[in-house]
Motif scaffolding. Structure first.
Motif, PDB file in Angstrom:
ATOM      1  N   ILE A 152      18.616 -42.001 -89.445  1.00  0.00           N
ATOM      2  CA  ILE A 152      17.764 -41.733 -88.124  1.00  0.00           C
ATOM      3  C   ILE A 152      16.961 -40.716 -87.764  1.00  0.00           C
ATOM      4  N   VAL A 154      14.596 -38.970 -84.681  1.00  0.00           N
ATOM      5  CA  VAL A 154      14.097 -39.106 -83.120  1.00  0.00           C
ATOM      6  C   VAL A 154      12.987 -38.014 -82.994  1.00  0.00           C
ATOM      7  N   GLU A 162      24.224 -32.438 -72.215  1.00  0.00           N
ATOM      8  CA  GLU A 162      25.125 -32.638 -71.019  1.00  0.00           C
ATOM      9  C   GLU A 162      26.639 -32.664 -71.698  1.00  0.00           C
ATOM     10  N   ASN A 165      29.042 -34.132 -75.302  1.00  0.00           N
ATOM     11  CA  ASN A 165      29.075 -35.368 -75.912  1.00  0.00           C
ATOM     12  C   ASN A 165      27.686 -36.039 -75.361  1.00  0.00           C
ATOM     13  N   LYS A 166      26.688 -35.529 -74.775  1.00  0.00           N
ATOM     14  CA  LYS A 166      25.665 -36.273 -74.262  1.00  0.00           C
ATOM     15  C   LYS A 166      24.327 -35.324 -74.852  1.00  0.00           C
ATOM     16  N   LEU A 167      23.542 -36.314 -75.505  1.00  0.00           N
ATOM     17  CA  LEU A 167      22.201 -35.794 -76.011  1.00  0.00           C
ATOM     18  C   LEU A 167      21.061 -36.433 -75.487  1.00  0.00           C
ATOM     19  N   ILE A 168      20.381 -35.812 -74.616  1.00  0.00           N
ATOM     20  CA  ILE A 168      19.287 -36.392 -74.056  1.00  0.00           C
ATOM     21  C   ILE A 168      17.876 -36.059 -74.512  1.00  0.00           C
ATOM     22  N   PHE A 169      16.829 -37.176 -74.821  1.00  0.00           N
ATOM     23  CA  PHE A 169      15.644 -36.792 -75.154  1.00  0.00           C
ATOM     24  C   PHE A 169      14.513 -37.317 -74.085  1.00  0.00           C
ATOM     25  N   GLU A 170      13.522 -36.414 -74.037  1.00  0.00           N
ATOM     26  CA  GLU A 170      12.644 -37.077 -73.012  1.00  0.00           C
ATOM     27  C   GLU A 170      11.262 -36.750 -73.537  1.00  0.00           C
ATOM     28  N   GLY A 171      10.245 -37.736 -72.498  1.00  0.00           N
ATOM     29  CA  GLY A 171       9.013 -37.452 -72.981  1.00  0.00           C
ATOM     30  C   GLY A 171       8.661 -38.725 -73.793  1.00  0.00           C
ATOM     31  N   VAL A 173       9.330 -40.264 -76.625  1.00  0.00           N
ATOM     32  CA  VAL A 173      10.532 -40.561 -77.510  1.00  0.00           C
ATOM     33  C   VAL A 173      10.253 -41.567 -78.516  1.00  0.00           C
ATOM     34  N   LYS A 174      10.299 -41.260 -79.926  1.00  0.00           N
ATOM     35  CA  LYS A 174      10.364 -42.417 -80.766  1.00  0.00           C
ATOM     36  C   LYS A 174      11.502 -42.201 -81.871  1.00  0.00           C
ATOM     37  N   THR A 175      12.297 -43.326 -81.721  1.00  0.00           N
ATOM     38  CA  THR A 175      13.467 -43.507 -82.405  1.00  0.00           C
ATOM     39  C   THR A 175      13.120 -44.514 -83.756  1.00  0.00           C
ATOM     40  N   ARG A 176      13.728 -43.791 -84.922  1.00  0.00           N
ATOM     41  CA  ARG A 176      13.596 -44.818 -86.090  1.00  0.00           C
ATOM     42  C   ARG A 176      14.958 -44.856 -86.721  1.00  0.00           C
TER      43      ARG A 176
ATOM     44  N   VAL B  26      14.231 -50.174 -87.436  1.00  0.00           N
ATOM     45  CA  VAL B  26      14.175 -50.614 -86.050  1.00  0.00           C
ATOM     46  C   VAL B  26      13.396 -49.324 -85.569  1.00  0.00           C
ATOM     47  N   VAL B  28      11.918 -47.472 -82.010  1.00  0.00           N
ATOM     48  CA  VAL B  28      11.991 -47.908 -80.569  1.00  0.00           C
ATOM     49  C   VAL B  28      11.222 -46.756 -80.060  1.00  0.00           C
ATOM     50  N   SER B  30      10.411 -44.889 -76.111  1.00  0.00           N
ATOM     51  CA  SER B  30      10.648 -44.858 -74.757  1.00  0.00           C
ATOM     52  C   SER B  30      10.289 -43.743 -74.088  1.00  0.00           C
ATOM     53  N   ASN B  31      10.719 -43.580 -72.697  1.00  0.00           N
ATOM     54  CA  ASN B  31      10.462 -42.395 -72.125  1.00  0.00           C
ATOM     55  C   ASN B  31      11.602 -41.242 -72.078  1.00  0.00           C
ATOM     56  N   LEU B  33      15.858 -41.002 -73.924  1.00  0.00           N
ATOM     57  CA  LEU B  33      16.970 -41.580 -74.741  1.00  0.00           C
ATOM     58  C   LEU B  33      18.129 -40.983 -74.449  1.00  0.00           C
ATOM     59  N   ILE B  35      22.175 -40.199 -75.782  1.00  0.00           N
ATOM     60  CA  ILE B  35      23.102 -40.591 -76.604  1.00  0.00           C
ATOM     61  C   ILE B  35      24.421 -40.178 -76.161  1.00  0.00           C
TER      62      ILE B  35
END
Lengths: 181, 144
Positions: A152, A154, A162, A165-171, A173-176, B26, B28, B30-31, B33, B35
């Motif tokens: 993966i 990102v 947060e 356990n929480k990982l946040i990406f903003e702006g 965002v492109k995930t492959r 895949v 994706v 978005s604005n 994400l 996890i």
């Protein structure tokens, strides 16, 4: 003859006197440039080679911050160059490298800038700026971030965590996600 | 001679299996994400666009539900709780549904509600659509 000698002495004296002025100008421009990169502050008074901070969080996870060079600044923090930071997360370790950074021991937060790379469980991270609140394990970046593993990747304009356990990406965002076949 | 033939056959099978086309990734956009490792959920928000093979899925919220099978992370489902547009680029077909759910086990996305289907310039409505997307279930190392 003596007049000539005095004239030569005067010329040499005036030329020597000019030089410090030129150096001062060069220095001030260098200082301004470094200040932007958090590597050198106007009020820096102590230079430390190979500065190391090592301690444990309230969760008993160990961490260490090593800098090739550090300058103690007026607010009690350190402007640092060539940083290697390790943070324990349970049995695993996050390793972060950066060219420049600022560490505030009282607040226990580390601000990294300029060519940041990180590694954690097969993931690699690249960023231009990163802020770590070590006690609370909060990580933030307001500049482009790229995270990659074998499966993966990102990329985004910023990221934050947060809790653990929480990982946040903003702006943007492109995930492959790649698949095994 | 028989041994040579067997070796030739087995090497042919091996080369044929390794030449199987790989599933494309895949992608994706978005604005936002998020996890969530504790809940095993990946949430996409904002202008979400998922691209996979011939399909583009456009929505404003998408939830990837995963579960851990030993060391592996397996895709359970992908939820599209809001209005979603599924475009088959190859067949020039577009499906617009109020919500949709992709089942990781079957590889099928099910759309329910008032659905608009556009195909070859024709527009018609229906209440149930199934599309085989075929996203692989195996998603190793998706969660750290």
């Amino acid at each position: 003859m003596s007049f000539c000698f005095l004239l030569v002495c005067f010329v040499i004296y005036t030329s020597v006197k000019k030089k410090p002025h030129d150096i001062k100008n060069n220095n001030s421009s260098t200082e301004t440039k470094y200040q932007k990169n958090h590597t050198f502050a106007e009020n820096a008074d102590v230079l430390v080679d190979k500065l190391t901070f090592a301690s444990k969080t309230s969760d008993n996870d160990s961490y260490s911050i090593v800098a090739d060079k550090a300058y103690k600044v007026k607010d009690g923090g350190y402007n640092m160059n060539q940083i290697v930071a390790n943070f324990g997360v349970g049995a695993n370790i996050i390793e972060v490298l950066a060219n420049n950074g600022y560490y505030n021991e009282a607040k226990n937060n580390l601000i990294l800038s300029n060519k940041i790379t990180g590694a954690y469980l097969g993931y690699t991270l690249k960023a231009e700026s990163l802020e770590l609140e070590i006690a609370t394990k909060i990580l933030r970046s307001n500049s482009p971030v790229f995270i990659e593993s074998e499966k993966i990747s990102v990329s985004s304009d910023g990221m934050s965590t947060e809790g653990e356990n929480k990982l946040i990406f903003e702006g943007h965002v492109k995930t492959r996600i790649n698949f095994d076949q | 001679m028989l041994r040579l033939v067997l070796i030739l056959i087995s090497s042919f099978i091996l080369s044929a299996s390794s030449a199987l086309p790989k599933k494309p990734p895949v992608v994706v956009y978005s604005n936002r994400l998020m996890i969530d490792r504790l809940m095993d959920v990946i949430t996409y928000e904002g202008a979400v666009r998922m691209e996979f093979e011939n399909y583009d899925l456009i929505t404003d919220k998408m939830l990837i539900n995963l579960y851990k099978d030993g060391e592996k992370t397996v895709l359970y489902s992908i939820e599209f709780p809001n209005q979603t547009k599924i475009a088959n680029k190859k067949a020039s077909e577009t499906v617009s549904a109020p919500n949709a759910v992709f089942d990781g086990k079957t590889g099928i996305i099910k759309c329910e509600g008032e659905i608009f289907v556009e195909k070859s310039g024709m527009l018609f409505t229906t209440t149930f659509v199934e599309i085989e997307l075929g996203i692989p279930q195996k998603m190793e190392h998706l969660l750290w």
